[in-house]
Write an enzyme that holds these catalytic residues in place. Structure first.
Site, PDB file in Angstrom:
ATOM      1  N   LYS A  84      63.181  14.940  21.714  1.00  0.00           N
ATOM      2  CA  LYS A  84      64.007  15.645  22.627  1.00  0.00           C
ATOM      3  C   LYS A  84      64.303  17.081  22.151  1.00  0.00           C
ATOM      4  CE  LYS A  84      67.727  14.189  25.717  1.00  0.00           C
ATOM      5  NZ  LYS A  84      68.800  13.492  25.690  1.00  0.00           N
TER       6      LYS A  84
HETATM    7  C1  E4P Z   1      70.286  13.317  28.715  1.00  0.00           C
HETATM    8  O1  E4P Z   1      69.367  12.918  28.318  1.00  0.00           O
HETATM    9  C2  E4P Z   1      71.679  13.426  28.108  1.00  0.00           C
HETATM   10  O2  E4P Z   1      71.654  12.605  27.016  1.00  0.00           O
HETATM   11  C3  E4P Z   1      72.773  13.086  29.166  1.00  0.00           C
HETATM   12  O3  E4P Z   1      72.337  12.656  30.369  1.00  0.00           O
HETATM   13  C4  E4P Z   1      74.053  13.825  29.284  1.00  0.00           C
HETATM   14  O4  E4P Z   1      74.850  13.207  30.010  1.00  0.00           O
HETATM   15  P1  E4P Z   1      76.732  14.001  30.227  1.00  0.00           P
HETATM   16  O5  E4P Z   1      76.763  14.837  30.644  1.00  0.00           O
HETATM   17  O6  E4P Z   1      77.168  12.566  30.541  1.00  0.00           O
HETATM   18  O7  E4P Z   1      76.938  14.025  28.487  1.00  0.00           O
END
Ligand code: E4P
Length: 216
Positions: A84
Site C-alpha cells: 500500500k
Molecule cells: C483504507 O484502506 C484505509 O485503511 C481506511 O479505509 C481509512 O478509513 P478512516 O477514514 O476510517 O480512517
C-alpha cells in the site's frame, strides 16, 4: 462488489472470514498502531496465511527508495501481500517499480478522479478513494466512486476500485451501486450489515411457532 475488512485486529479478521464473505484485508499505520505489542510483519504474515486474498500492508517512508525497500520486505512475507503506497509522486514511482516486478499495489489516500487515473496509469492494482473523509469535509464521497468507475470503464482500465473510509451500512450499498469493485469495511460496519428488525422478528416468530408445535 467484494468485501475486504479494514483492520489489523486478528480476532475481527478471523470472525469475519468465518462468515464466508471476505475476499481480502486492508491495514494502515493507524490501524496497526492500535494493536499494541504486535510486530507488524508477524501480524501481516498471520493474516495472509489465514485469508485467501489480498492483504494490504502500508509503507511509511516518504521517498520512493524507502517505499521500495519497505515494500519489498512486505511482499517477501507472503504472496498474498499487496504493497500500500500513498498517492504522491514518490508513491507513484514506487508503484511503477512494483508493477514492473509483478508485485500488487494499492494506492491509498485518493480524493479525486485524476489521482485515481494517475495511480492506475502507474500500474496500481487497486486505488482506494476515501468516502468517509470526503463526506466529513462536506464533499460527496460516493460521487467520487461513480466518477472513477465511469472513467475506468470508458478507458478500459483494469485497476480495481476499493471504496475506503466506510462509516455506515449505507456507504456499502451506495459504493456497490456507484461501481466500486471492493469495499474495505470496518468490523463494526460489517456486523451492522446483518441487522434488520424483521430478521430478528422473523426468527422469534419461527421459534415461537415451533415451540407451540412441540407443545411447549
Ligand atoms: C483504507 O484502506 C484505509 O485503511 C481506511 O479505509 C481509512 O478509513 P478512516 O477514514 O476510517 O480512517
Amino acid at each position: 462488489m467484494k468485501f475486504f475488512i479494514d483492520t489489523a485486529n486478528f480476532d475481527e479478521i478471523k470472525e469475519a472470514y468465518s462468515w464466508g464473505i471476505l475476499s481480502g484485508v486492508t491495514t494502515n499505520p493507524s490501524l496497526v498502531a492500535k494493536e499494541s505489542g504486535v510486530n507488524f510483519h508477524d501480524r501481516l504474515r498471520e493474516i495472509a496465511e489465514l485469508v485467501n486474498g489480498s492483504v494490504s500492508g502500508e509503507v511509511i517512508s516518504l521517498d520512493a527508495e524507502g517505499m521500495i525497500r519497505e515494500g519489498e520486505e512486505l511482499a517477501a512475507i507472503h504472496p498474498n501481500i499487496t504493497v500500500k503506497l500513498p498517492m504522491t509522486p514518490e508513491g507513484l514511482k514506487a508503484c511503477k517499480h512494483f508493477y514492473e516486478k509483478g508485485i500488487k499495489t494499492n494506492v491509498t489516500l485518493i480524493f479525486s478522479a485524476n489521482q485515481a487515473l494517475m495511480a492506475a496509469r502507474a500500474g496500481a492494482s487497486y486505488v482506494s478513494p476515501f468516502l468517509g473523509r470526503l463526506d466529513d469535509i462536506g464533499q460527496d464521497g460516493v460521487e467520487l466512486i461513480r466518477e472513477i468507475a465511469e472513467m475506468f470503464a470508458i478507458h478500459e482500465i483494469e485497476t480495481e476500485i476499493i471504496a475506503a473510509s466506510i462509516r455506515h451500512p449505507q456507504h456499502i450499498t451506495q459504493a456497490a451501486l456507484a461501481g466500486a469493485h471492493i469495499a474495505t469495511t470496518p468490523y463494526k460496519v460489517l456486523q451492522q450489515l446483518f441487522n434488520h428488525p424483521l430478521t430478528d422478528k422473523g426468527i422469534e416468530g419461527f421459534l415461537a411457532d415451533w415451540a407451540k408445535r412441540e407443545g411447549k
